[in-house]
Design a protein around this motif. Structure first.
Motif, PDB file in Angstrom:
ATOM      1  N   TYR A  29       0.809  -1.214   0.000  1.00 50.13           N
ATOM      2  CA  TYR A  29       0.000   0.000   0.000  1.00 50.13           C
ATOM      3  C   TYR A  29       0.848   1.273   0.000  1.00 50.13           C
ATOM      4  CZ  TYR A  29      -3.862   3.079   1.467  1.00 50.13           C
ATOM      5  OH  TYR A  29      -4.808   4.070   1.545  1.00 50.13           O
ATOM      6  N   ASP A  30       2.098   1.173   0.440  1.00 44.00           N
ATOM      7  CA  ASP A  30       2.989   2.326   0.487  1.00 44.00           C
ATOM      8  C   ASP A  30       3.753   2.521  -0.820  1.00 44.00           C
ATOM      9  OD1 ASP A  30       4.132  -0.150   1.103  1.00 44.00           O
ATOM     10  OD2 ASP A  30       5.751   0.714   2.293  1.00 44.00           O
ATOM     11  N   ARG A  31       3.417   1.758  -1.859  1.00 43.53           N
ATOM     12  CA  ARG A  31       4.132   1.857  -3.126  1.00 43.53           C
ATOM     13  C   ARG A  31       3.143   1.968  -4.283  1.00 43.53           C
ATOM     14  NH1 ARG A  31       8.558  -2.658  -3.899  1.00 43.53           N
ATOM     15  NH2 ARG A  31       9.161  -1.149  -5.499  1.00 43.53           N
ATOM     16  N   TYR A  32       3.691   2.307  -5.455  1.00 48.97           N
ATOM     17  CA  TYR A  32       2.940   2.275  -6.720  1.00 48.97           C
ATOM     18  C   TYR A  32       1.747   3.247  -6.756  1.00 48.97           C
ATOM     19  CZ  TYR A  32       5.370  -2.223  -6.494  1.00 48.97           C
ATOM     20  OH  TYR A  32       6.302  -3.220  -6.319  1.00 48.97           O
ATOM     21  N   GLY A  33       1.711   4.230  -5.884  1.00 51.93           N
ATOM     22  CA  GLY A  33       0.581   5.154  -5.878  1.00 51.93           C
ATOM     23  C   GLY A  33      -0.719   4.531  -5.432  1.00 51.93           C
ATOM     24  N   LEU A  34      -0.637   3.472  -4.632  1.00 51.57           N
ATOM     25  CA  LEU A  34      -1.842   2.722  -4.274  1.00 51.57           C
ATOM     26  C   LEU A  34      -2.753   3.470  -3.302  1.00 51.57           C
ATOM     27  CD1 LEU A  34      -0.508  -0.930  -4.064  1.00 51.57           C
ATOM     28  CD2 LEU A  34      -2.170   0.003  -5.678  1.00 51.57           C
ATOM     29  N   ARG A  35      -2.207   4.401  -2.525  1.00 52.43           N
ATOM     30  CA  ARG A  35      -3.084   5.162  -1.638  1.00 52.43           C
ATOM     31  C   ARG A  35      -4.125   5.924  -2.451  1.00 52.43           C
ATOM     32  NH1 ARG A  35       0.871   4.358   2.030  1.00 52.43           N
ATOM     33  NH2 ARG A  35       0.299   4.580   4.230  1.00 52.43           N
ATOM     34  N   ARG A  36      -3.659   6.644  -3.440  1.00 58.39           N
ATOM     35  CA  ARG A  36      -4.584   7.409  -4.275  1.00 58.39           C
ATOM     36  C   ARG A  36      -5.490   6.487  -5.069  1.00 58.39           C
ATOM     37  NH1 ARG A  36      -8.040  11.301  -4.931  1.00 58.39           N
ATOM     38  NH2 ARG A  36      -8.133  12.166  -7.032  1.00 58.39           N
ATOM     39  N   TRP A  37      -4.938   5.397  -5.584  1.00 57.41           N
ATOM     40  CA  TRP A  37      -5.752   4.470  -6.370  1.00 57.41           C
ATOM     41  C   TRP A  37      -6.870   3.881  -5.527  1.00 57.41           C
ATOM     42  CZ3 TRP A  37      -7.094  -0.649  -6.006  1.00 57.41           C
ATOM     43  CH2 TRP A  37      -7.761  -1.186  -7.127  1.00 57.41           C
ATOM     44  N   CYS A  38      -6.579   3.509  -4.277  1.00 60.29           N
ATOM     45  CA  CYS A  38      -7.605   2.921  -3.418  1.00 60.29           C
ATOM     46  C   CYS A  38      -8.708   3.924  -3.100  1.00 60.29           C
ATOM     47  CB  CYS A  38      -6.984   2.398  -2.136  1.00 60.29           C
ATOM     48  SG  CYS A  38      -6.030   0.879  -2.356  1.00 60.29           S
ATOM     49  N   ASP A  39      -8.337   5.200  -2.921  1.00 59.74           N
ATOM     50  CA  ASP A  39      -9.359   6.220  -2.701  1.00 59.74           C
ATOM     51  C   ASP A  39     -10.361   6.232  -3.850  1.00 59.74           C
ATOM     52  OD1 ASP A  39      -8.033   6.920  -0.391  1.00 59.74           O
ATOM     53  OD2 ASP A  39      -7.148   8.757  -1.225  1.00 59.74           O
ATOM     54  N   LEU A  40      -9.840   6.190  -5.074  1.00 58.61           N
ATOM     55  CA  LEU A  40     -10.707   6.226  -6.247  1.00 58.61           C
ATOM     56  C   LEU A  40     -11.482   4.926  -6.418  1.00 58.61           C
ATOM     57  CD1 LEU A  40      -8.257   7.975  -8.755  1.00 58.61           C
ATOM     58  CD2 LEU A  40     -10.174   9.009  -7.515  1.00 58.61           C
ATOM     59  N   ALA A  41     -10.800   3.792  -6.203  1.00 54.54           N
ATOM     60  CA  ALA A  41     -11.459   2.496  -6.378  1.00 54.54           C
ATOM     61  C   ALA A  41     -12.604   2.320  -5.390  1.00 54.54           C
ATOM     62  CB  ALA A  41     -10.448   1.369  -6.218  1.00 54.54           C
ATOM     63  N   SER A  42     -12.450   2.867  -4.180  1.00 51.88           N
ATOM     64  CA  SER A  42     -13.493   2.686  -3.169  1.00 51.88           C
ATOM     65  C   SER A  42     -14.793   3.384  -3.548  1.00 51.88           C
ATOM     66  CB  SER A  42     -13.004   3.203  -1.817  1.00 51.88           C
ATOM     67  OG  SER A  42     -12.941   4.625  -1.792  1.00 51.88           O
ATOM     68  N   LEU A  43     -14.708   4.377  -4.413  1.00 48.50           N
ATOM     69  CA  LEU A  43     -15.911   5.101  -4.815  1.00 48.50           C
ATOM     70  C   LEU A  43     -16.845   4.252  -5.664  1.00 48.50           C
ATOM     71  CD1 LEU A  43     -14.309   8.562  -5.661  1.00 48.50           C
ATOM     72  CD2 LEU A  43     -15.710   8.001  -3.659  1.00 48.50           C
ATOM     73  N   ARG A  44     -16.291   3.232  -6.327  1.00 47.68           N
ATOM     74  CA  ARG A  44     -17.140   2.401  -7.190  1.00 47.68           C
ATOM     75  C   ARG A  44     -17.515   1.068  -6.547  1.00 47.68           C
ATOM     76  NH1 ARG A  44     -14.220  -1.586  -9.876  1.00 47.68           N
ATOM     77  NH2 ARG A  44     -11.942  -1.361  -9.829  1.00 47.68           N
ATOM     78  N   LEU A  45     -17.078   0.848  -5.329  1.00 48.06           N
ATOM     79  CA  LEU A  45     -17.425  -0.386  -4.638  1.00 48.06           C
ATOM     80  C   LEU A  45     -18.746  -0.199  -3.902  1.00 48.06           C
ATOM     81  CD1 LEU A  45     -14.006  -1.474  -3.079  1.00 48.06           C
ATOM     82  CD2 LEU A  45     -15.157  -2.479  -5.062  1.00 48.06           C
ATOM     83  N   THR A  46     -19.664  -1.113  -4.071  1.00 51.14           N
ATOM     84  CA  THR A  46     -20.942  -1.056  -3.374  1.00 51.14           C
ATOM     85  C   THR A  46     -21.005  -2.194  -2.368  1.00 51.14           C
ATOM     86  OG1 THR A  46     -21.949  -2.389  -5.118  1.00 51.14           O
ATOM     87  CG2 THR A  46     -22.131   0.001  -5.316  1.00 51.14           C
ATOM     88  N   GLY A  47     -20.429  -1.986  -1.224  1.00 53.65           N
ATOM     89  CA  GLY A  47     -20.441  -3.016  -0.190  1.00 53.65           C
ATOM     90  C   GLY A  47     -19.121  -3.105   0.535  1.00 53.65           C
ATOM     91  N   PRO A  48     -18.169  -3.865  -0.019  1.00 54.20           N
ATOM     92  CA  PRO A  48     -16.921  -4.073   0.719  1.00 54.20           C
ATOM     93  C   PRO A  48     -16.061  -2.825   0.758  1.00 54.20           C
ATOM     94  CG  PRO A  48     -16.753  -5.047  -1.453  1.00 54.20           C
ATOM     95  CD  PRO A  48     -18.184  -4.610  -1.294  1.00 54.20           C
ATOM     96  N   GLY A  49     -15.322  -2.677   1.847  1.00 53.69           N
ATOM     97  CA  GLY A  49     -14.307  -1.644   1.933  1.00 53.69           C
ATOM     98  C   GLY A  49     -12.974  -2.213   1.488  1.00 53.69           C
TER      99      GLY A  49
END
Length: 256
Positions: free
Chosen positions: A163-183
């Protein structure tokens, strides 16, 4: 008997800096010299010897009795036998699809689940961690980053290692917006989220995060969290729930 402890690691398992994670797991088990069975099912064939030797050296230094079960590359009956007597089962990193091919629907995976439900600890690192969940992100074609089925030991979240590499913090913020249910549970390298029966601690060199609906909650090393409250809240131990995560899912056992 309750299910065993779980260690969700963000990668770089069996390397310097990971010792506090695995010592904490041993403390939860109450076993000073555990029998550890390493399952490098995610490794490509040419990496299996490397992953195995690293695991043998690492766990021996921690006082463990360690053996390697090459799930998917040996006779299933042999692998099931190799699992017997394990205090800790470790799913190492590599490629997630390799794990699913090796373990999905097999007597080996059924035995791992049964042992965990009887008290054996299960640790997953990187791709080994991703597959422990009922749902996971697909990392390779076709349809990369689609949500697909994992092996399903746990549910309620999708695990994101490194999570501390590859820009995954920002990616997860965006990906979470399209998830309907799981975090999303993001975990740094050489860092683990370790616990049992819903009570977890962040252990290791980095931090972890819970991300849901674009809201990110950072968890520093040492933070303790409860992930299966009956009121369906996610909060630090001893602190009130925070509004951004008021609807967070529970991390619970996904019983087959």
């Amino acid at each position: 008997m309750s299910s065993g402890p779980v260690s969700l690691m963000g990668g770089m398992e069996h390397s310097p800096g990971c010792e506090p994670i695995d010592r904490h797991l041993m403390d939860l088990l109450g076993v000073r010299r555990p029998t550890v069975v390493v399952v490098p099912a995610a490794s490509r064939s040419h990496m299996v010897p490397v992953a195995s030797e690293r695991a043998l050296r690492y766990w021996s230094r921690l006082g463990g009795r360690v053996r390697v079960a090459l799930a998917g590359r040996d006779d299933p009956e042999y692998v099931v036998d190799a699992l017997e007597g394990a205090d800790i089962i470790v799913m190492t990193g590599g490629q997630s699809d390799h794990i699913r091919t090796a373990l999905h629907g097999t007597e080996v995976w059924d035995r791992i689940v049964a042992m965990w439900m009887q008290g054996t600890a299960v640790a997953g690192s990187s791709m080994g961690m991703i597959e422990l969940f009922e749902l996971r992100f697909r990392l390779w074609p076709p349809r990369p980053l689609a949500v697909v089925r994992g092996l399903g030991l746990l549910n309620g979240y999708l695990g994101v290692p490194h999570y501390d590499r590859y820009g995954l913090r920002r990616w997860c913020d965006l990906a979470s917006l399209r998830l309907t249910g799981p975090g999303i549970l993001g975990i740094d390298e050489r860092t683990g989220l370790v616990g049992r029966e819903g009570r977890f601690r962040v252990v290791g060199c980095g931090s972890a995060a819970v991300v849901r609906n674009g809201a990110r909650w950072e968890l520093a090393a040492g933070a303790e969290i409860v992930l299966n409250q009956s009121e369906n809240l996610l909060r630090p131990v001893g602190e009130p729930a925070t509004p951004p995560l008021r609807q967070a899912n529970r991390l619970t056992a996904s019983r087959p």
